[in-house]
Design an enzyme around this catalytic site. Structure first.
Site, short mmCIF file in Angstrom:
data_model
loop_
_atom_site.label_atom_id
_atom_site.label_comp_id
_atom_site.label_asym_id
_atom_site.label_seq_id
_atom_site.Cartn_x
_atom_site.Cartn_y
_atom_site.Cartn_z
N GLU A 275 0.02 14.05 8.27
CA GLU A 275 1.28 14.50 7.68
C GLU A 275 1.19 15.93 7.15
OE1 GLU A 275 3.97 12.95 7.98
OE2 GLU A 275 3.27 10.93 8.57
N CYS B 40 4.83 5.32 1.29
CA CYS B 40 3.84 6.27 1.79
C CYS B 40 4.16 7.69 1.34
CB CYS B 40 3.78 6.21 3.32
SG CYS B 40 2.95 4.73 3.96
N ARG C 106 14.07 1.81 2.61
CA ARG C 106 14.77 1.06 3.66
C ARG C 106 14.72 -0.43 3.38
NH1 ARG C 106 12.99 -1.56 8.06
NH2 ARG C 106 10.85 -0.80 7.75
N HIS D 289 -0.88 8.84 8.57
CA HIS D 289 -0.26 7.59 9.03
C HIS D 289 -0.99 7.10 10.28
CE1 HIS D 289 3.72 7.81 6.74
NE2 HIS D 289 3.32 6.56 6.63
#
Length: 214
Positions: free
Chosen positions: A80, A143, A90, A166
């Site tokens: 990242e 995350c 979500r 990730h």
């Protein structure tokens, strides 16, 4: 011996395992380039995750912190680039919290860059035959929440480098998700170890293409 802190998450979203923890726990107590690796399990929980990470940093005073998380649907090790100052769940976290458009630190900057040599890390992982990429988004779930909290904590600690990686599903997860890519746990462990070694090797990142049009 100086420490390296690796973190992985507990399972979430109906999964029985989380490959991020399955990978980093295999490196616990390893010695890499004269550094002692300490792996810590992090809850999939807004707020609580950052609190535990901060305590671990205070306890260990590591030279490097690499947080690892599961990103089902991705096909490569995703290093990242940036953490953004928003939590927008979500789905609820493992404590039932589901923030919507909440700043992680109301007084913090919009974003923080990783301080890992992200392009050097991707290049080194690819050279070992493992798919890897620069990712331009860590999402808005726990995350990214942890990644932002990490970099916020390190903003005044120039002696500690940190970032987030990730990883895809592992095969035993992918068989339950039709059409989803996966990566073997052995390759994931190797990639994380390469990320540590590369960060210890490169004080400054290399110049290489790592952009995206998406």
């Amino acid at each position: 011996m100086p420490n390296i802190l690796l973190t992985g998450f507990e399972p979430f979203g109906g999964e029985s395992i989380n490959p991020s923890w399955e990978a980093v726990k295999q490196l616990d107590r390893a010695s890499i380039e004269g550094h002692n690796v300490v792996s810590r399990l992090i809850p999939v929980a807004f707020g609580t995750s950052i609190d535990l990470l901060k305590k671990s940093i205070e306890e260990l005073n590591p030279a490097i912190v690499i947080a690892v998380g599961q990103a089902g649907g991705r096909s490569a090790i995703s290093v990242e680039r940036v953490a953004i100052n928003v939590s927008d769940g979500r789905i609820p976290d493992n404590e039932g919290r589901q923030p919507v458009d909440e700043p992680i630190n109301p007084n913090g900057p919009v974003a923080y860059w990783s301080t890992l040599p992200i392009k050097a890390v991707v290049k080194a992982i690819r050279e070992e035959g493992i798919p890897a990429e620069i990712s331009q988004t860590a999402g808005t779930y726990v995350c990214n929440h942890l990644f932002y909290g990490l970099m916020d904590s390190l903003a005044s600690r120039r002696d500690i480098r940190g970032g987030f990686i990730h990883i895809p599903f592992i095969p035993e997860q992918a068989v339950r998700h039709s059409g989803q890519p996966s990566l073997g746990l052995r390759d994931i462990i190797k990639a994380i170890e390469i990320a540590v070694r590369t960060t210890l090797t490169y004080e400054a990142d290399i110049e290489a293409i790592g952009g995206s049009i998406h």
